[in-house]
Design an enzyme around this catalytic site. Structure first.
Site, PDB file in Angstrom:
ATOM      1  N   ALA A 259      48.071  53.419 -26.209  1.00 11.02           N
ATOM      2  CA  ALA A 259      47.362  53.093 -27.813  1.00 11.02           C
ATOM      3  C   ALA A 259      45.767  53.232 -27.578  1.00 11.02           C
ATOM      4  O   ALA A 259      45.492  52.913 -27.960  1.00 11.02           O
ATOM      5  CB  ALA A 259      47.521  51.938 -26.984  1.00 11.02           C
ATOM      6  N   ALA A 260      45.827  54.059 -26.205  1.00 16.03           N
ATOM      7  CA  ALA A 260      43.972  54.892 -26.949  1.00 16.03           C
ATOM      8  C   ALA A 260      43.731  55.776 -27.654  1.00 16.03           C
ATOM      9  O   ALA A 260      42.560  54.830 -28.706  1.00 16.03           O
ATOM     10  CB  ALA A 260      44.180  55.568 -25.511  1.00 16.03           C
ATOM     11  N   GLY A 261      44.956  55.915 -28.262  1.00 12.19           N
ATOM     12  CA  GLY A 261      44.505  56.515 -29.855  1.00 12.19           C
ATOM     13  C   GLY A 261      44.421  56.159 -31.239  1.00 12.19           C
ATOM     14  O   GLY A 261      43.763  55.771 -31.628  1.00 12.19           O
ATOM     15  N   ASP A 262      45.017  54.825 -30.464  1.00 14.47           N
ATOM     16  CA  ASP A 262      45.906  53.607 -31.739  1.00 14.47           C
ATOM     17  C   ASP A 262      43.806  52.971 -31.387  1.00 14.47           C
ATOM     18  O   ASP A 262      43.085  52.837 -33.311  1.00 14.47           O
ATOM     19  CB  ASP A 262      45.988  52.883 -31.322  1.00 14.47           C
ATOM     20  CG  ASP A 262      47.531  53.159 -32.030  1.00 14.47           C
ATOM     21  OD1 ASP A 262      47.720  54.483 -32.419  1.00 14.47           O
ATOM     22  OD2 ASP A 262      48.932  52.613 -30.563  1.00 14.47           O
TER      23      ASP A 262
END
Ligand code: RIB
Length: 286
Positions: free
Chosen positions: A253-256
């Site tokens: 979820a870092a990209g989110d």
């Protein structure tokens, strides 16, 4: 008054195990821990926006199981408006089986469940909320026909659309032409450019971004994890924005979080370069 960000996308329960390494095919490894988290690319992006203090709604579907109630409540408690989260009868909520290794790297299997039932007709019903949006965020964990409908609707309504083309899959060129901000990671970039044998590095990223812009995406932001993010703007701006150095615990979820931060910063009127830096900070904190 701030126009809200509207996310159209997936809501999953993440079943996460950590182990020294992710098992190879046919291998069994003994893990260290098991936990459940609220996830789904759509929900994660919406929560990131809410945590940054910006108004946000989500258009999504959950199942009529125990997970569905939990996921909807989790979104509400996080500050996301859930009036357009529908419950699908006799259907399971989306789940993601996630393995995380000691370096914080992951592998994910998603079972869409109710997310697979978010259809264009649901977006027709949500048109008033889409029309009110300052920006729409989308990903590819709901049916492609729904995202295609959404891209066309956003164009018609003159609302900028940010597409996170994840999980990786080819998408029609006609759809790319309707995307204001395209935010692939490295593997998604290779899939979209159809250049699987090629290495994406700090030199070739310029060429890859140009290909995506020539296919119609107005602004391209390529997320390259610890190497940073490359931005190519519709106005000709090109910039490699370095990542913030952190000890990665779990990259899920870092990209989110990056997308949530990017969207909020753009809504606040920051330049694309500054907005990418803000997104990178959100991703690093995540
Ligand atoms: O981007 C991370 C997300 O991908 C996880 O939360 C999981 O649910 C999958 O959708």
């Amino acid at each position: 008054m701030q126009k809200p960000i509207v996310v159209v996308g997936s809501v999953n329960l993440d079943l996460v195990c950590t182990a020294e390494r992710i098992p190879a095919i046919g291998e069994t490894v003994t893990g260290d821990s098991f936990q459940t988290f609220h996830g789904g690319k759509g929900a994660n992006q919406a929560v990131a926006v809410a945590r940054l203090g910006y108004p946000v709604s989500i258009v999504a579907k959950v199942g009529d199981d125990e997970f569905g109630t939990r996921l909807r409540n989790g979104l509400r408690v996080a500050g996301v408006k859930v009036g357009t989260v529908a419950t699908v009868k006799n259907t399971a909520s989306g789940v993601a089986l996630i393995s995380v290794d000691r370096k914080g790297q992951n592998s994910i299997t998603v079972i869409p469940g109710a997310n697979g039932k978010l259809l264009p007709r649901d977006l027709e019903r949500a048109l008033p909320i889409l029309r009110s949006a300052g920006m729409i965020l989308a990903q590819l964990e709901v049916p492609l026909e729904t995202v295609e409908y959404l891209c066309a609707a956003a164009r018609r309504l003159h609302v900028p659309l940010m597409l996170d083309p994840a999980p990786a899959r080819p998408i029609p060129r006609q759809m790319l032409c309707q995307v204001t901000y395209l935010t692939p990671n490295e593997s998604e970039t290779c899939t979209l450019c159809n250049l699987h044998g090629r290495n994406l590095n700090l030199k070739t990223v310029v060429e890859f971004a140009q290909i995506l812009q020539s296919q119609g995406a107005q602004n391209v932001i390529i997320k390259m994890g610890s190497r940073g993010a490359y931005a190519a703007g519709a106005n000709g701006m090109q910039k490699m924005v370095p990542a913030f150095k952190v000890k990665a615990v779990d990259s899920t979820a870092a990209g989110d979080a990056f997308n949530g931060g990017l969207a909020v910063a753009l809504m606040q009127g920051k330049s694309l370069e500054d907005a990418v830096r803000y997104g990178a900070a959100a991703g690093a904190l995540s």
